[in-house]
Design an enzyme around this catalytic site. Structure first.
Site, short mmCIF file in Angstrom:
data_model
loop_
_atom_site.label_atom_id
_atom_site.label_comp_id
_atom_site.label_asym_id
_atom_site.label_seq_id
_atom_site.Cartn_x
_atom_site.Cartn_y
_atom_site.Cartn_z
N GLU A 1 102.28 36.29 58.88
CA GLU A 1 102.90 35.03 58.45
C GLU A 1 103.37 34.25 59.68
O GLU A 1 103.88 34.86 60.63
CB GLU A 1 104.13 35.38 57.58
CG GLU A 1 105.00 34.21 57.20
CD GLU A 1 106.32 34.64 56.55
OE1 GLU A 1 106.88 35.70 56.96
OE2 GLU A 1 106.79 33.92 55.66
N LYS B 1 103.00 29.28 50.49
CA LYS B 1 103.96 30.29 50.00
C LYS B 1 104.83 29.76 48.85
O LYS B 1 105.44 28.68 48.95
CB LYS B 1 104.85 30.73 51.17
CG LYS B 1 105.83 31.84 50.86
CD LYS B 1 106.54 32.26 52.14
CE LYS B 1 107.50 33.40 51.95
NZ LYS B 1 108.15 33.78 53.22
N CYS C 1 104.54 37.14 52.70
CA CYS C 1 105.82 37.83 52.88
C CYS C 1 106.61 38.07 51.59
O CYS C 1 106.29 38.97 50.85
CB CYS C 1 106.67 37.11 53.93
SG CYS C 1 108.04 38.16 54.48
N1 CDT Z 1 109.58 35.79 55.60
C1 CDT Z 1 110.09 36.36 54.50
O1 CDT Z 1 109.76 36.00 53.38
N2 CDT Z 1 111.04 37.31 54.70
C2 CDT Z 1 111.76 37.90 53.63
C3 CDT Z 1 113.11 38.19 54.18
C4 CDT Z 1 113.95 39.11 53.52
S1 CDT Z 1 114.81 38.68 52.16
C5 CDT Z 1 114.97 40.28 51.47
C6 CDT Z 1 111.08 39.12 53.04
O2 CDT Z 1 111.00 39.20 51.82
O3 CDT Z 1 110.63 40.00 53.77
#
Ligand code: CDT
Length: 310
Positions: free
Chosen positions: A47, A127, A172
């Site tokens: 990402e 996203k 992500c």
């Molecule tokens: N980039 C991204 O979506 N990161 C989130 C951050 C953590 S919130 C639990 C993720 O889901 O990994």
């Protein structure tokens, strides 16, 4: 005859705030060459792979925000990646931050694309599940400002014929939501590409920190198994501008098994020979949706009683 695609996941170590795109692309090309040497047909990058993960800090300066985004794809610095893919005959998946000016107004998305072996873009995803918050939280060790810097994706979860099968994407935080996989599964997806930037520390729930790597694997393993597909999870890892991010990039089979996993939190390549018919075997038996899925009955108790327990 079984259909196999050799897939590489190119984990990236941290990218300094001061590191320019040309330098990151150079790192990515080195991994692409390694992937080619190992027989890969497609290589997946994380990402927002071209820069440091800027939603981890607050800024009100519009020009500074725009500087993290790509107006063109390929653009001046990313053209070299497309050229190398064409030269090597390797497809790729790339996560990047997209500045879309096509409607006459500025729109920012956290996006990813699929690129074929001729260097042509064949699919785009924006996203949908944006984690974090809009407002500045100066009391926390870092920010998680995706809600502030990006719009919610407006392209849905699509699939494309690519790399010898049917490919889809998520980004992500999407990987934590079963419906993301299921929407792709209902379109008979065979490989899902998913890049991530996941901090070790969760400021809103520090008691979850010890489970970060477990949850990372839990959701992608079950997504792969329950939807009879391969999942390629690829991290930006390591300590980036003071934020420690998990690695653990891995390739998950439709069996739910992990067939390759990174062992570092640096630039690292893993490769797996992915039998796409292994997914078909699950889709035609345990997870034959047409035969066994009973979605029309799922809401019955609520409908009859107004309660969601019997
Ligand atoms: N980039 C991204 O979506 N990161 C989130 C951050 C953590 S919130 C639990 C993720 O889901 O990994």
């Amino acid at each position: 005859m079984s259909r196999t695609t050799i897939i590489a996941a190119a984990q990236l170590g941290p990218i300094a705030r001061s590191e320019n795109r040309a330098s990151v692309v150079k790192r990515m090309i080195a991994l692409m060459r390694e992937a080619k040497a190992m027989g890969a047909e497609v290589v997946a990058y994380p990402e927002a792979a071209l820069t440091a993960f800027f939603p981890h800090w607050w800024t009100e300066d519009e020009a500074e925000i725009d500087a993290w985004f790509e107006r063109d794809m390929p653009g001046k610095d990313t053209a070299a990646l497309f050229d190398e893919a064409r030269r090597l005959g390797v497809g790729f998946h790339l996560g990047y931050c997209e500045l879309d000016l096509s409607s006459g107004k500025k729109r920012r998305f956290n996006s990813s694309i699929l690129v074929d072996k001729q260097g042509a873009i064949i699919g785009k995803y924006r996203k949908i599940h944006l984690p974090g918050h809009f407002e500045h939280r100066p009391g926390t060790p870092f920010q998680n400002l995706e809600k502030r810097y990006f719009e919610v994706g407006d392209l849905g979860f699509g699939v494309w014929r690519a790399y010898g099968g049917v490919a889809g994407m998520m980004i992500c935080n999407d990987r934590r939501w079963p419906e993301a996989y299921r929407v792709l599964g209902l379109q008979a997806v065979e490989m899902i590409f998913c890049g991530y930037n996941t901090p070790v520390h969760h400021p809103a729930a520090p008691d979850h920190d010890r489970l970060g790597q477990f949850h990372n694997e839990l959701c992608m393993q079950s997504g792969a198994y329950q939807n009879s597909c391969w999942v390629i999870g690829v991290a930006k890892a390591g300590v980036e501008e003071g934020v420690d991010m998990i690695g653990g990039s891995a390739i998950f089979a439709p069996t739910g098994e992990i067939v390759a996993r990174c062992s570092s939190i640096e630039d690292e390549l893993i490769v797996a020979r992915c039998d796409l018919d292994l997914g078909r075997s699950y889709r035609e038996t345990t997870f034959d949706f047409a035969k066994h899925r009973r979605v029309e009955t799922y809401g019955m108790i609520v409908e009859r009683t107004g309660r969601n327990t019997p």
